[in-house]
Scaffold this motif. Structure first.
Motif, mmCIF file in Angstrom:
data_model
loop_
_atom_site.group_PDB
_atom_site.id
_atom_site.type_symbol
_atom_site.label_atom_id
_atom_site.label_comp_id
_atom_site.label_asym_id
_atom_site.label_seq_id
_atom_site.Cartn_x
_atom_site.Cartn_y
_atom_site.Cartn_z
ATOM 1 N N VAL A 140 0.841 -1.201 0.000
ATOM 2 C CA VAL A 140 0.000 0.000 0.000
ATOM 3 C C VAL A 140 0.874 1.249 0.000
ATOM 4 O O VAL A 140 0.601 2.228 -0.712
ATOM 5 N N TYR A 141 1.940 1.212 0.784
ATOM 6 C CA TYR A 141 2.829 2.375 0.846
ATOM 7 C C TYR A 141 3.592 2.570 -0.467
ATOM 8 O O TYR A 141 3.702 3.688 -0.975
ATOM 9 N N VAL A 142 4.085 1.458 -1.047
ATOM 10 C CA VAL A 142 4.907 1.554 -2.258
ATOM 11 C C VAL A 142 4.064 1.883 -3.481
ATOM 12 O O VAL A 142 4.425 2.747 -4.298
ATOM 13 N N TYR A 143 2.923 1.204 -3.625
ATOM 14 C CA TYR A 143 2.161 1.319 -4.865
ATOM 15 C C TYR A 143 1.001 2.319 -4.792
ATOM 16 O O TYR A 143 0.523 2.773 -5.821
ATOM 17 N N MET A 144 0.542 2.633 -3.577
ATOM 18 C CA MET A 144 -0.544 3.603 -3.450
ATOM 19 C C MET A 144 -0.095 4.866 -2.737
ATOM 20 O O MET A 144 -0.878 5.803 -2.598
ATOM 21 N N HIS A 145 1.154 4.862 -2.235
ATOM 22 C CA HIS A 145 1.749 6.033 -1.586
ATOM 23 C C HIS A 145 0.928 6.498 -0.389
ATOM 24 O O HIS A 145 0.729 7.678 -0.168
ATOM 25 N N ARG A 146 0.466 5.512 0.366
ATOM 26 C CA ARG A 146 -0.293 5.806 1.573
ATOM 27 C C ARG A 146 0.209 4.925 2.705
ATOM 28 O O ARG A 146 0.725 3.839 2.473
ATOM 29 N N ILE A 147 0.022 5.405 3.919
ATOM 30 C CA ILE A 147 0.314 4.590 5.090
ATOM 31 C C ILE A 147 -1.001 3.975 5.544
ATOM 32 O O ILE A 147 -1.917 4.697 5.948
ATOM 33 N N PRO A 148 -1.137 2.644 5.482
ATOM 34 C CA PRO A 148 -2.429 1.990 5.755
ATOM 35 C C PRO A 148 -2.725 1.875 7.245
ATOM 36 O O PRO A 148 -2.656 0.798 7.843
ATOM 37 N N GLN A 223 4.903 -6.696 -7.308
ATOM 38 C CA GLN A 223 3.496 -6.383 -7.514
ATOM 39 C C GLN A 223 2.623 -7.615 -7.315
ATOM 40 O O GLN A 223 1.536 -7.528 -6.740
ATOM 41 N N ALA A 224 3.100 -8.764 -7.805
ATOM 42 C CA ALA A 224 2.350 -10.005 -7.617
ATOM 43 C C ALA A 224 2.235 -10.359 -6.140
ATOM 44 O O ALA A 224 1.178 -10.798 -5.664
ATOM 45 N N VAL A 225 3.324 -10.160 -5.390
ATOM 46 C CA VAL A 225 3.303 -10.434 -3.957
ATOM 47 C C VAL A 225 2.286 -9.542 -3.265
ATOM 48 O O VAL A 225 1.506 -9.996 -2.412
ATOM 49 N N TRP A 226 2.263 -8.258 -3.640
ATOM 50 C CA TRP A 226 1.314 -7.355 -2.986
ATOM 51 C C TRP A 226 -0.128 -7.706 -3.333
ATOM 52 O O TRP A 226 -0.992 -7.745 -2.454
ATOM 53 N N ALA A 227 -0.413 -7.966 -4.602
ATOM 54 C CA ALA A 227 -1.775 -8.293 -5.007
ATOM 55 C C ALA A 227 -2.255 -9.554 -4.287
ATOM 56 O O ALA A 227 -3.390 -9.620 -3.792
#
Length: 309
Positions: A140-148, A223-227
């Motif tokens: 979320v931080y890397v690909y959406m630039h947010r802290i979840p 990206q696959a790991v995150w999804a």
């Protein structure tokens, strides 16, 4: 927040994701496109065979980590069967009750009490959640630039609830558990257990990587790991067998955050989940065919599931 309120909140969230999946199906389902994607996968049998092998290896690693944690002279096949039966049951009943099968299989072994079996399964589940939560939060931080913040808070709350359940609803003493955890989870043994759990989730990400590529969504391994981590983490709100609806909704959303169009993201999510369903049924059937005594574990879980209704 009380346990009942938290459970109700998760059920509402799960139902909302099922509704979202229904809308996605109405909006983006294309039978011909899915058949084309399936044909494309069939044209690459080596890739699919690799996906099956690596996906199976992910459960082998979890079984190995579980055996290392228990630390008793019990055949590896016991842990392997427990993990695969858990996978099967989680894809058969609307709530996650597969861990009960793991407990039942292990508790039948000589020298293992029910309390020890429950503790080991709970600890392995907490490690799973910690690794998945870490991967999902990092993505979320890397690909959406947010802290979840909210997902992390929910994960901590759920983990805390599981800890309290183990501590106060079972005959396990805190002092004894603390001594055991310090012994098992420190040093090389603990590092090996944690590494195996992390590696198992990295292996599982290979499936979405292969299928997304066939659908036309090129993903990096990260990206696959995150999804995958996001989709599996969403199963905490499972309200249907195997998390139907919740898995696809979260997976498709994650893929669109990576730049995929909704149509392809929907197709990749559906095909990936179908792959996992087929694997769970095939692996579970193999276990029950070779070890018919494990039918008792399945029947006991089904009985508990009916009692919950």
């Amino acid at each position: 927040m009380s346990g009942r309120a938290a459970k109700a909140g998760l059920q509402v969230a799960g139902a909302a994701m099922v509704v979202l999946f229904g809308w996605m199906t109405y909006r983006y389902f294309d039978g011909r496109a899915l058949l084309r994607h399936l044909a494309g996968l069939a044209r690459h049998p080596a890739d699919m065979a690799a996906a099956v092998f690596v996906y199976g290896a992910s459960f082998w690693l979890r079984a190995w980590a579980w055996k290392q944690y228990v630390g008793k002279p019990i055949a590896f096949a016991v842990y392997w069967r427990g993990v695969l039966l858990s996978l099967l049951i989680n894809h058969l009943v609307p709530v996650k009750m597969g861990d009960a099968a793991r407990v039942a299989v292990l508790a039948r072994q000589p020298g293992v009490s029910a309390a020890e079996a429950i503790e080991s399964v709970a600890v392995m589940r907490l490690l799973d959640m910690a690794v998945l939560g870490g991967f999902a939060a990092a993505g979320v931080y890397v690909y959406m630039h947010r802290i979840p913040v909210l997902p992390l808070a929910v994960a901590v709350a759920v983990a805390g609830g599981m800890f309290v359940l183990v501590m106060f609803r079972r005959p396990l003493r805190l002092e004894r558990l603390w001594r055991r955890w310090r012994t098992v989870l420190q040093g090389r043994r603990g590092l090996g257990i944690a590494a195996a759990v992390a590696a198992s989730w990295l292996c599982e990400a290979v499936v979405i990587g292969v299928i997304a590529k066939a659908v036309g969504i090129p993903l990096s391994f990260g990206q696959a790991v995150w999804a995958n981590s996001a989709a599996v983490s969403g199963q905490i709100a499972q309200v249907a067998p195997g998390g139907i609806g919740t898995y696809e909704a979260v997976m498709a959303f994650a893929l669109t955050r990576l730049g995929a169009p909704w149509e392809k993201a929907y197709a990749a999510a559906v095909l990936t989940h179908a792959f996992k369903f087929l694997f769970s049924y095939a692996a579970g059937a193999m276990v029950l065919l070779l070890w018919r005594s494990d039918w008792q574990a399945v029947r006991s879980v089904r009985r508990k599931e009916r009692e919950r209704r």
